[in-house]
Design a protein around this motif. Structure first.
Motif, PDB file in Angstrom:
ATOM      1  N   SER A 276       7.067  -1.650 -10.900  1.00 42.42           N
ATOM      2  CA  SER A 276       6.252  -2.557 -11.699  1.00 42.42           C
ATOM      3  C   SER A 276       4.820  -2.497 -11.199  1.00 42.42           C
ATOM      4  N   GLU A 277       3.928  -3.061 -11.974  1.00 46.86           N
ATOM      5  CA  GLU A 277       2.530  -3.209 -11.583  1.00 46.86           C
ATOM      6  C   GLU A 277       2.124  -4.659 -11.799  1.00 46.86           C
ATOM      7  N   MET A 278       0.892  -4.992 -11.375  1.00 44.85           N
ATOM      8  CA  MET A 278       0.450  -6.380 -11.433  1.00 44.85           C
ATOM      9  C   MET A 278      -0.971  -6.465 -11.979  1.00 44.85           C
ATOM     10  N   LEU A 279      -1.285  -7.616 -12.521  1.00 46.14           N
ATOM     11  CA  LEU A 279      -2.651  -7.878 -12.957  1.00 46.14           C
ATOM     12  C   LEU A 279      -3.547  -8.040 -11.734  1.00 46.14           C
ATOM     13  N   PRO A 280      -4.730  -7.418 -11.731  1.00 44.68           N
ATOM     14  CA  PRO A 280      -5.631  -7.508 -10.571  1.00 44.68           C
ATOM     15  C   PRO A 280      -6.435  -8.808 -10.591  1.00 44.68           C
ATOM     16  N   VAL A 281      -5.737  -9.900 -10.379  1.00 47.32           N
ATOM     17  CA  VAL A 281      -6.359 -11.215 -10.445  1.00 47.32           C
ATOM     18  C   VAL A 281      -5.694 -12.118  -9.411  1.00 47.32           C
ATOM     19  N   ALA A 282      -6.473 -13.006  -8.813  1.00 47.08           N
ATOM     20  CA  ALA A 282      -5.921 -14.062  -7.961  1.00 47.08           C
ATOM     21  C   ALA A 282      -6.042 -15.366  -8.727  1.00 47.08           C
ATOM     22  N   TRP A 283      -4.906 -16.012  -8.944  1.00 47.96           N
ATOM     23  CA  TRP A 283      -4.939 -17.308  -9.619  1.00 47.96           C
ATOM     24  C   TRP A 283      -3.969 -18.265  -8.952  1.00 47.96           C
ATOM     25  N   GLU A 284      -4.203 -19.548  -9.145  1.00 53.00           N
ATOM     26  CA  GLU A 284      -3.348 -20.575  -8.564  1.00 53.00           C
ATOM     27  C   GLU A 284      -3.177 -21.711  -9.555  1.00 53.00           C
ATOM     28  N   TRP A 285      -2.126 -22.498  -9.327  1.00 51.70           N
ATOM     29  CA  TRP A 285      -1.813 -23.649 -10.170  1.00 51.70           C
ATOM     30  C   TRP A 285      -2.575 -24.854  -9.618  1.00 51.70           C
ATOM     31  N   ILE A 286      -3.623 -25.243 -10.311  1.00 56.83           N
ATOM     32  CA  ILE A 286      -4.501 -26.324  -9.869  1.00 56.83           C
ATOM     33  C   ILE A 286      -4.627 -27.332 -10.999  1.00 56.83           C
ATOM     34  N   ALA A 294     -10.220 -15.292  -8.436  1.00 59.36           N
ATOM     35  CA  ALA A 294     -10.893 -14.009  -8.219  1.00 59.36           C
ATOM     36  C   ALA A 294     -10.291 -13.010  -9.192  1.00 59.36           C
ATOM     37  N   ALA A 295     -11.062 -11.986  -9.533  1.00 54.04           N
ATOM     38  CA  ALA A 295     -10.575 -10.938 -10.433  1.00 54.04           C
ATOM     39  C   ALA A 295     -11.292  -9.642 -10.115  1.00 54.04           C
ATOM     40  N   ALA A 296     -10.607  -8.532 -10.331  1.00 55.00           N
ATOM     41  CA  ALA A 296     -11.205  -7.226 -10.084  1.00 55.00           C
ATOM     42  C   ALA A 296     -12.326  -6.971 -11.083  1.00 55.00           C
ATOM     43  N   THR A 299     -12.308  -6.536 -15.373  1.00 50.79           N
ATOM     44  CA  THR A 299     -11.262  -7.263 -16.092  1.00 50.79           C
ATOM     45  C   THR A 299     -11.840  -8.195 -17.144  1.00 50.79           C
ATOM     46  N   GLY A 300     -13.092  -8.604 -16.952  1.00 53.69           N
ATOM     47  CA  GLY A 300     -13.690  -9.566 -17.868  1.00 53.69           C
ATOM     48  C   GLY A 300     -13.376 -11.007 -17.523  1.00 53.69           C
ATOM     49  N   LEU A 301     -12.659 -11.237 -16.426  1.00 54.54           N
ATOM     50  CA  LEU A 301     -12.324 -12.593 -16.001  1.00 54.54           C
ATOM     51  C   LEU A 301     -13.356 -13.103 -15.004  1.00 54.54           C
ATOM     52  N   SER A 302     -13.531 -14.426 -14.980  1.00 54.05           N
ATOM     53  CA  SER A 302     -14.478 -15.057 -14.067  1.00 54.05           C
ATOM     54  C   SER A 302     -13.786 -16.169 -13.298  1.00 54.05           C
ATOM     55  N   VAL A 303     -14.312 -16.459 -12.118  1.00 54.89           N
ATOM     56  CA  VAL A 303     -13.797 -17.567 -11.319  1.00 54.89           C
ATOM     57  C   VAL A 303     -13.907 -18.860 -12.125  1.00 54.89           C
ATOM     58  N   GLY A 304     -12.810 -19.607 -12.168  1.00 53.95           N
ATOM     59  CA  GLY A 304     -12.792 -20.866 -12.906  1.00 53.95           C
ATOM     60  C   GLY A 304     -12.236 -20.762 -14.305  1.00 53.95           C
ATOM     61  N   ASP A 305     -11.995 -19.537 -14.802  1.00 51.23           N
ATOM     62  CA  ASP A 305     -11.327 -19.406 -16.097  1.00 51.23           C
ATOM     63  C   ASP A 305      -9.921 -20.005 -16.004  1.00 51.23           C
ATOM     64  N   PRO A 380      -9.050 -14.552  -3.243  1.00 49.52           N
ATOM     65  CA  PRO A 380     -10.112 -15.552  -3.403  1.00 49.52           C
ATOM     66  C   PRO A 380     -11.146 -15.439  -2.282  1.00 49.52           C
ATOM     67  N   THR A 381     -12.351 -15.853  -2.581  1.00 47.09           N
ATOM     68  CA  THR A 381     -13.417 -15.805  -1.583  1.00 47.09           C
ATOM     69  C   THR A 381     -13.173 -16.840  -0.495  1.00 47.09           C
ATOM     70  N   ARG A 382     -13.219 -16.378   0.742  1.00 46.14           N
ATOM     71  CA  ARG A 382     -13.161 -17.249   1.912  1.00 46.14           C
ATOM     72  C   ARG A 382     -14.227 -16.777   2.890  1.00 46.14           C
ATOM     73  N   PRO A 383     -14.521 -17.577   3.904  1.00 44.66           N
ATOM     74  CA  PRO A 383     -15.411 -17.080   4.958  1.00 44.66           C
ATOM     75  C   PRO A 383     -14.810 -15.845   5.625  1.00 44.66           C
ATOM     76  N   GLU A 384     -15.612 -15.150   6.413  1.00 41.20           N
ATOM     77  CA  GLU A 384     -15.102 -14.028   7.190  1.00 41.20           C
ATOM     78  C   GLU A 384     -13.943 -14.506   8.069  1.00 41.20           C
ATOM     79  N   PRO A 385     -13.022 -13.608   8.446  1.00 37.29           N
ATOM     80  CA  PRO A 385     -11.853 -14.042   9.224  1.00 37.29           C
ATOM     81  C   PRO A 385     -12.207 -14.826  10.486  1.00 37.29           C
TER      82      PRO A 385
END
Length: 586
Positions: A276-286, A294-296, A299-305, A380-385
């Motif tokens: 299988s493959e996956m959509l190149p997007v990070a999303w969460e249930w909020i 986040a999105a590759a 994709t045309g996706l933006s943070v907060g969509d 998703p964007t986080r500070p450096e490790p």
């Protein structure tokens, strides 16, 4: 009964040959080599057929895992399951079923007996008193080493208490000894060491055999039934019926997944080789919405969509459907798993995402799925490790650092005013040693309790207990420490947080964890399926269960859609305020 035993031993000698060959691995003929066998199409089970297979499943588990004789201990039990399914399904009566059960199992366990429950029980086959052997399962041993072991150990043969009997579906009863005599040293055998994936066919017989095998593993060795409260016996028949009618290997994976879901086990997973493959997007249930974090590029996706439908189906319905196939001890873990599962699809496929863009405009876009590793690189964007978020405030993302990275941190502790440890993920590169810097006293983890089974059906289980003993190390964390977590934190992350919670080392900010801890165990099934589950019970330092509870935050903070769209991380902001001393810890 002596005549029956002699006849059975004679048939056994035909299988294993002379005494010199008796120690060789015993292989029951595969389903594909049984006369008249072959790939079989899906068809429903009759009521009688379901009863027959349920009876075989129970008897199979008793002999496979608890009869310690030489032939049974060295046979290919996957092949036995396949042959037994073909042999017993068509039995027409309790008498016929009892005869077929003996035909399959007595060559492996000559003292095994089956008879119609309404009839007179036969006289038990004699077991002479003296030195003997029995199975001792610490968890379920797979192979020859590991934390979970299954070994034959010395025992005294001939005790009446070790003659096990049970009434089974289909109107039959069975009996077998749990201790058998030995004439010399006990050879090292394991009930799984020869049971590899002995068939690659995914036909009806293989599917039914897999249910027989998997159901038994949990019936005898799952450690958390007292917490989850499921009636495991009632799960067998629906799983058999689903296996009989599953249209293909992928449909059968769903049958197995529903069976494992009943365990309410965050480690419970059925893996299958399908690509299988996956959509190149990070999303969460909020806030009850599926929110893009986040999105590759491209994709045309933006943070907060916000995605409300995938391929024309409402996200809420898709999540509910996925969660029937997900084993989880808590709702938050199931929601995390289900939201991530919505990204998956066939290789080369696309998904149409509809919803609302972050600026309020309508979202309607088609996104190409990509290889799994590429998709998982989108985070998703986080500070450096390792980052200084404010003067003297150090941020450490335990999802992205290891013990070696922290070796450079400890010498700086005298200059650090506060430390934030982000546990919203899995700390694969960490050991518990870093926690030794948080206290000047010895601290302890929760206790890990592995079931020790000498008898079937979890009768008279005892527990082998262990825990981390963490002794102080210099230098000590002197500034304000804060831990971050949420519902995706599972297993090792919860083990670390359990030490923090139990010893009250620091505030915990965020959301309750997944509620599943303890070493996972894994078993391969015919047809190249792999089943994983939690093999031990975890008990917190105060004596309460961890399973289904998890680690609750001392400061509960949830992310918001408005915060995501504004580029904020409310959980991290709260942790920073506590570390700086501008917000009071609880």
């Amino acid at each position: 009964m002596i005549v029956r035993l002699v006849a059975c031993l004679l048939s056994l000698s035909v299988i294993v040959g002379d005494a010199s060959a008796a120690a060789a691995p015993h292989v029951v003929p595969m389903a594909s080599s049984v006369p008249g066998s072959g790939a079989e199409a899906a068809r429903p089970l009759s009521k009688r057929g379901a009863d027959n297979l349920a009876a075989f499943a129970r008897a199979y588990g008793y002999v496979r895992f608890f009869y310690p004789g030489e032939t049974a201990a060295s046979t290919d039990w996957n092949a036995v399951a396949l042959r037994g399914v073909r042999e017993v399904e068509s039995a027409t009566s309790p008498t016929d079923l009892a005869e077929r059960l003996e035909r399959v199992l007595r060559p492996l366990a000559p003292e095994f007996q089956a008879w119609p429950t309404t009839g007179k029980a036969p006289k038990a086959e004699p077991i002479l008193p003296g030195p003997g052997q029995r199975w001792r399962h610490q968890g379920m041993g797979v192979g020859k080493s590991g934390i979970y072991t299954s070994t034959r150990v010395p025992a005294e043969a001939g005790a009446a208490a070790d003659l096990f009997g049970a009434s089974l579906p289909g109107g039959v009863s069975v009996r077998l000894p749990l201790v058998t005599p030995t004439t010399g040293a006990i050879t090292e055998q394991h009930p799984d060491n020869l049971a590899g994936p002995s068939s690659t066919e995914i036909d009806r017989t293989t599917r039914l055999a897999n249910v027989v095998i998997a159901w038994n593993v949990f019936q005898h060795f799952y450690p958390n039934f007292d917490v989850v409260g499921v009636d495991w016996s009632s799960q067998l028949r629906p799983a058999l019926m689903g296996a009989a009618t599953a249209s293909d290997a992928v449909a059968f994976r769903a049958v197995l997944s529903r069976l494992i879901a009943a365990l309410a086990d965050g480690h419970g997973v059925i893996a299958y080789r399908a690509s299988s493959e996956m959509l190149p997007v990070a999303w969460e249930w909020i806030e009850d919405r599926l929110v893009v974090l986040a999105a590759a590029p491209g994709t045309g996706l933006s943070v907060g969509d916000v995605v409300t439908a995938i391929d024309g189906r409402e996200v809420a319905g898709l999540l509910a459907e996925e969660e029937t196939l997900i084993s989880g001890a808590t709702p938050q873990w199931k929601r995390w798993r289900s939201s991530q599962a919505l990204k998956a699809g066939p290789v080369g496929s696309r998904a149409v995402l509809t919803g609302q863009r972050s600026d309020g405009a309508a979202l309607n876009i088609t996104v190409q799925r990509v290889p799994v590793a590429e998709a998982r690189a989108v985070r998703p964007t986080r500070p450096e490790p390792l980052a200084e978020l404010a003067p003297g405030i150090l941020y450490i993302d335990l999802d992205r650092v290891g013990d070696a990275d922290l070796n450079d941190v400890w010498p700086l502790l005298a200059k650090v005013k506060g430390m934030i440890f982000d546990m919203r993920g899995y700390p694969a590169g960490m050991t518990q040693e870093f926690l030794a810097h948080f206290s000047d006293q010895t601290i302890y983890s929760a206790s890990w309790n592995t079931p020790v089974a000498l008898r079937p059906d979890r009768q008279a289980v005892t527990w082998s207990t262990s825990q981390w003993v963490i002794r102080p190390l210099a230098p000590r964390v002197a500034g304000r420490a804060v831990f971050l977590t949420d519902g995706r934190a599972i297993s090792r992350a919860e083990a670390f947080l359990g030490v923090v919670e139990g010893a009250k080392l620091a505030p915990i900010v965020g959301e309750t964890t997944a509620g599943t801890n303890g070493n996972a165990n894994t078993l391969r099934l015919p047809g190249d399926y792999t089943v994983t589950w939690t093999g031990m019970r975890v008990v917190k330092q105060d004596g309460t269960p961890h399973h289904g509870v998890g680690i609750k935050p001392t400061v509960e903070v949830h992310r918001t859609i408005a915060g995501v769209r504004a580029g904020r991380d409310e959980q991290l902001e709260t942790a920073l305020a506590i570390a700086q001393g501008t917000a009071l810890p609880p």
